[in-house]
Enzyme design. Structure first.
Site, PDB file in Angstrom:
ATOM      1  CG  HIS B 171      -1.713   1.224   1.407  1.00  0.00           C
ATOM      2  ND1 HIS B 171      -1.759   1.932   2.578  1.00  0.00           N
ATOM      3  CD2 HIS B 171      -2.516   1.880   0.536  1.00  0.00           C
ATOM      4  CE1 HIS B 171      -2.568   2.970   2.424  1.00  0.00           C
ATOM      5  NE2 HIS B 171      -3.049   2.960   1.199  1.00  0.00           N
ATOM      6  CG  HIS B 195      -7.889   6.526  -0.885  1.00  0.00           C
ATOM      7  ND1 HIS B 195      -7.452   7.425   0.055  1.00  0.00           N
ATOM      8  CD2 HIS B 195      -6.969   5.528  -0.919  1.00  0.00           C
ATOM      9  CE1 HIS B 195      -6.315   6.983   0.593  1.00  0.00           C
ATOM     10  NE2 HIS B 195      -6.000   5.843   0.015  1.00  0.00           N
ATOM     11  NE  ARG B 280      -6.780  22.133   0.309  1.00  0.00           N
ATOM     12  CZ  ARG B 280      -7.337  20.933   0.445  1.00  0.00           C
ATOM     13  NH1 ARG B 280      -7.292  20.289   1.599  1.00  0.00           N
ATOM     14  NH2 ARG B 280      -7.929  20.345  -0.590  1.00  0.00           N
ATOM     15  CB  CYS B 327      -7.071  27.765  -1.169  1.00  0.00           C
ATOM     16  SG  CYS B 327      -7.605  26.118  -1.632  1.00  0.00           S
ATOM     17  CE1 TYR B 468      -5.374  22.580  -4.698  1.00  0.00           C
ATOM     18  CE2 TYR B 468      -3.722  20.945  -4.160  1.00  0.00           C
ATOM     19  CZ  TYR B 468      -4.784  21.743  -3.797  1.00  0.00           C
ATOM     20  OH  TYR B 468      -5.266  21.686  -2.523  1.00  0.00           O
TER      21      TYR B 468
END
Lengths: 632, 632
Positions: B171, B195, B280, B327, B468
């Protein structure tokens, strides 16, 4: 003296004492300080030192042009400031004040100085006062008044007659104003549009002595017509050094030359052929003798000032950079079509790209003695508060400046170019030396540069202070304060245009039912175009265009050249025979995007016209009518 | 293996052999190579050398968090690439391949490697194939499967049961996945939203062994509810190092914390009070021991790699810079309201400004041994082709990168900050050290940074490669190729917002009949805001706002902080009692302006939401009803 309408516009700063430095250069010989550069109001506490000779071998210079550029200086006066329009003795006095860093006299002192020397008839001719009966003069009589000896220097403007005898000596553009002696000045002003401001006309009105007598018969009318023809010839004479140009250039104004590149020459061509490169001249092309040419470099960082010959410059390391130059007015027509603007009606061809060869400005500054501070981690070159701008002066009279940090940055790539696409720089593009400021509006890439000045302030030229600025859509007529508050255009915003198909073209779809489009996209400040969206339904749905590789010499953050793009837009077969609106818009690597409509960015000068580009075409019918899109 | 819908989206590059470097760090001890950083598909010809220990004193590290970040790596596999998810022996093999610069095996080889070790049940559970009858398991039975010894590690996702025993070791987020052992993984995925992609779910489906048995009675239902409560507790445990926060922050998500600054704290405040600074966080706040903290610095320019302690860093020259961080999702709600987007519904408060104190990244690179090429006139640091990006790794698992030219530029001002507004950096903002990248999206200002890598490529983190990024309005669901082609957001476009009045507020006009408005404006890349236009009639007419002085430490071209503005808009008294739409839009010194509408810049992630800000308010009637605008 100012009209009430004008007075309403008076900015606060104009009520403070200011001077207009018409002469920011001092002739080597200290001869009569003929004005060399159009300037506007400038505070007295300037730190710019006296200049070295701009052309060391030619200090009385017939080399450069002396241009009749009145407006900005006069505007400053009209707006309530004071004007250093001074003959020799006065100039010396003013210079002394400046040199010793005094704060200068009061506004009233300045005005009184002005009144003593150039305010003839001021009391008699108050603005907006119309005498009941003004004297009338025949054209034949006016034409004899071409010198003091001949009874004074008279000119015609519209239907008015003006005695400018006392003004000639202090005309910011020098004695070139004598070209209009005994004639109408209007053809000259149609070229040197800088004069076409209310302020200039207002000032001229002070010199009015009467009106033109209308022709009494056909013979007099014919004589007048002949005189006007001579005026036009005199005008053309100013442009005798302008070169022959490619006939495919789309000329918006012949004198001075303003011509855009044809779309056909721009499609798919990363480098524009030199002869198709758009021409945007503000003034006549000057005649420069390369053997006597000198580039003066001066300012606080260069205590003594230097004059570099072409050979001196070429000894420095040669550098080539591919740079797109775009006029601030590119695509003005698109903005004008939404709401009228003032300026030449450029379509999308006031933009071109060349590979420029020359020397880095920062190398030249170093060569001139400017010491780049040691590259320590805490002190940076642009922390130098004494120098914040680099001013450029062109031989023909144009001037502009850029921020110092751009000039000195290792990433700035500001060039003094002597080559264009591998050949010597042509006359139209600034031979022997022009500035190329990558990522900036073309207006700062000064052609025929002969003087570079480090300074703590922007160039005082009209084109830095009174033009090439952006305003709010609600500023329909900027006043002095608006100009002062507005930022000079330097880096340009993101832009794109459809080059193919052309407006109104009949377009045939591909066999796959696609609309083929091609165009360019570019952004300022070294920002790379990262996406172009194209639509064939007015912007409802978008196809991402394929971007062609950018200039090979580009570095990250230094994408100085445009990108070409093409797209095949899938369209419905139902649009055959109909009109469709093709739209393109670009996004740069700062994710700035073009605004949708012109309304929000409209400005009276029609600059920065970067809304989505829209091209309406007709799609050929099922019968295959119409012309096929050229599939290069 | 890929569903047909997914296969349509397969990019060309995914049909070429690729590897996924899950492990771009090698533990000092060469112990089992636990994945440390989420990565996505990466070509084999990487030049990044092996890493030094990120925490020299703590190589087996319980210091940093090991996070369960599956998605991007799995996505690459699902998209047809190959995955280096390898236990020790295999890892060594893959490393050798990389080290010797071989092109790696064929796609099939890669897949077979993967199949041998972690593809249990692949044949049995083809994607999208639904067995007629799947085994059903009770919650109580599932909850016992928490280890190999206990018969395997099972998890629940939605109504499915999955045996991930063989997957745990590989993982990408490490053994933290065991927190979900015997439980539902869904609460974790609601936090680690990374995920929540079709690709992750598709991969997980390969491990499905059955379904959850529905509760048969009230007792079983109650037991299930209790189990879910325990799951939530387990989740909160991940966040035990998160600090207490100011109750006025507007929280959009608690775990991890995503909270915007209240408008009231931003109005008229050039510097945001630290406790009101927006938060954030992508992951839980890590617990870092400052005495053992080390910052690893490595890459081609730094042959040996170094590990710097906090004391080492603080010995370098201290620099303070005032920087606004924004942001990418600031104002997402405005875009979402036009058309739904995916992400937290930030209003206009995902932006704040602080004065950061620390050391320049370029100084740190120098300290680490990176030799800035001599500042000759022709060779520039960023001409170094071997280094084009600087990657940052955060202790909590986050990662990002910036272009090298930004990091190395004397004008870049990239800081490694240990102070915020004159106080030690708080935990929520990245203590002990965070990156501050002025003029860039806040997502690149990595908090809790513990590793800096010079590289010829961008960070392989999900947040650099799969988030982004901006897309065309027509890209409703980006595929792999879209992600690959889209440019990472770095510098931000021009932005502005009205802070006062608030949406829906009842506003009283001034005695002069004006509407009082206040707000902020900011642009990226050091570009200064030069004008803000404000309208009280939806954008038909504009009033130019008054810009407050910008941060005092700003240099030309390095305006890293926002500008506050206010405006008094003259309005007609006829609007009393009516609703009006206040609009603001800003222009920066590149004359980039905000787009009018969201439609043209809409993107599915709701980033770069910079259209004109619109605030509808009600104007108090003549009777003076409604609340007065606070006139600070």
């Amino acid at each position: 003296m100012a009209s009430s309408a004008f007075a309403r516009c008076l900015p606060r700063h104009c009520r403070r004492p200011h001077r207009v430095h018409l002469f920011n250069s001092i002739q080597h010989t200290h001869a009569f300080p003929r004005p060399r550069l159009l300037t506007t109001s400038k505070p007295v506490n300037s730190t710019v030192p006296p200049l070295p000779p701009p052309h060391a071998s030619n200090s009385s210079s017939t080399n450069g042009l002396r241009l009749p550029l009145l407006a900005a200086a006069l505007a400053a006066l009209a707006a309530g400031g004071a004007l250093w329009i001074a003959p020799r003795s006065l100039y010396t006095e003013s210079l002394a004040l400046t040199r010793h860093g005094e704060k200068g006299g009061k506004k009233d002192d300045m005005l009184s100085l002005f009144s003593k020397h150039s305010n003839k008839g001021r009391e008699e001719h108050e603005i907006n006062s119309v005498p009941a009966q003004r004297p009338r003069f025949k054209r034949s009589e006016i034409s004899t008044h071409t010198s003091k000896a001949a009874g004074g220097i008279w000119i015609i403007h519209n239907n008015g007659v003006y005695d400018i005898t006392d003004f000639v000596d202090v005309h910011p553009g020098g004695e070139r104003i004598l070209l209009a002696a005994g004639r109408s000045i209007d053809p000259f002003w149609s070229v040197f549009t800088i004069h076409q401001t209310p302020e200039t006309k207002e000032l001229l009105e002070q010199y009015r002595i009467g009106d033109v007598e209308p022709p009494r018969d056909a013979i007099e009318a014919a004589e007048n017509a002949a005189a006007e023809e001579r005026d036009r010839d005199a005008l053309k004479d100013l442009f005798k050094f302008d070169p022959k140009r490619d006939p495919e250039l789309i000329t918006h104004a012949a004198y001075p030359c303003n011509a855009e590149a044809p779309a056909r020459a721009l499609v798919d061509a990363p480098i524009t052929p030199t002869e198709k490169f758009f021409v945007r001249n503000h003034l006549p092309v000057p005649d420069i003798d390369t053997t006597t040419y000198r580039l003066a470099v001066q300012g606080p960082g260069i205590p003594d000032g230097v004059a570099l010959s072409l050979e001196d410059l070429k000894k420095l390391p040669k550098k080539t950079v591919t740079v797109t130059l775009q006029c601030a007015g590119n695509r003005r027509k698109d903005m004008h079509d939404v709401k009228p603007t003032k300026g030449l009606q450029w379509s999308q061809g006031a933009i071109s790209t060349a590979t420029w060869g020359g020397v880095l400005l920062r190398d030249v500054l170093k060569q001139a003695g400017y010491n780049t501070p040691p590259s320590t981690t805490t002190t940076l070159p642009d922390d130098d508060q004494a120098i914040s701008h680099v001013q450029f002066h062109g031989t023909e009279g144009y001037g502009a400046s850029i921020p110092f940090h751009k000039a000195i940055s290792a990433q700035g790539d500001v060039l003094l170019a002597y080559e264009m696409n591998g050949e010597p720089l042509p006359a139209d593009h600034g031979a022997p030396i022009r500035v190329v400021v990558p990522g900036y509006v073309a207006a700062r890439s000064v052609k025929w540069v002969d003087r570079i000045t480090l300074s703590d302030e922007e160039s005082w030229s009209h084109w830095q202070r009174k033009d090439y600025k952006g305003f709010s859509p609600s500023t329909e007529m900027p006043c002095e304060e608006d100009y002062e508050n507005a930022k000079s255009i330097q880096e340009l915003p993101v832009q794109s245009a459809v080059l193919l198909p052309a407006k109104g073209q009949n377009v045939t779809l591909t066999e796959q039912g696609e609309m083929v489009c091609k165009g360019y996209a570019v952004s300022g400040g070294g920002r790379e175009v990262v996406r172009v969206d194209v639509s064939a339904d007015g912007g409802r749905t978008w196809t991402t265009a394929t971007l062609k590789p950018a200039a090979t010499d580009a570095r990250p953050g230094r994408q100085w050249a445009w990108s070409h793009w093409d797209a095949k837009i899938p369209v419905s077969s139902t649009i055959k025979g109909k009109e469709v609106e093709i739209v393109c818009k670009a996004v740069d690597d700062s994710y700035n995007s073009q605004p949708e409509k012109m309304e929000g960015i409209w400005n009276m000068r029609g600059v920065l016209s970067t809304a989505w580009h829209r091209v309406t075409v007709k799609v050929a019918g099922a019968e295959g009518e119409g012309k096929e899109v050229e599939g290069r």
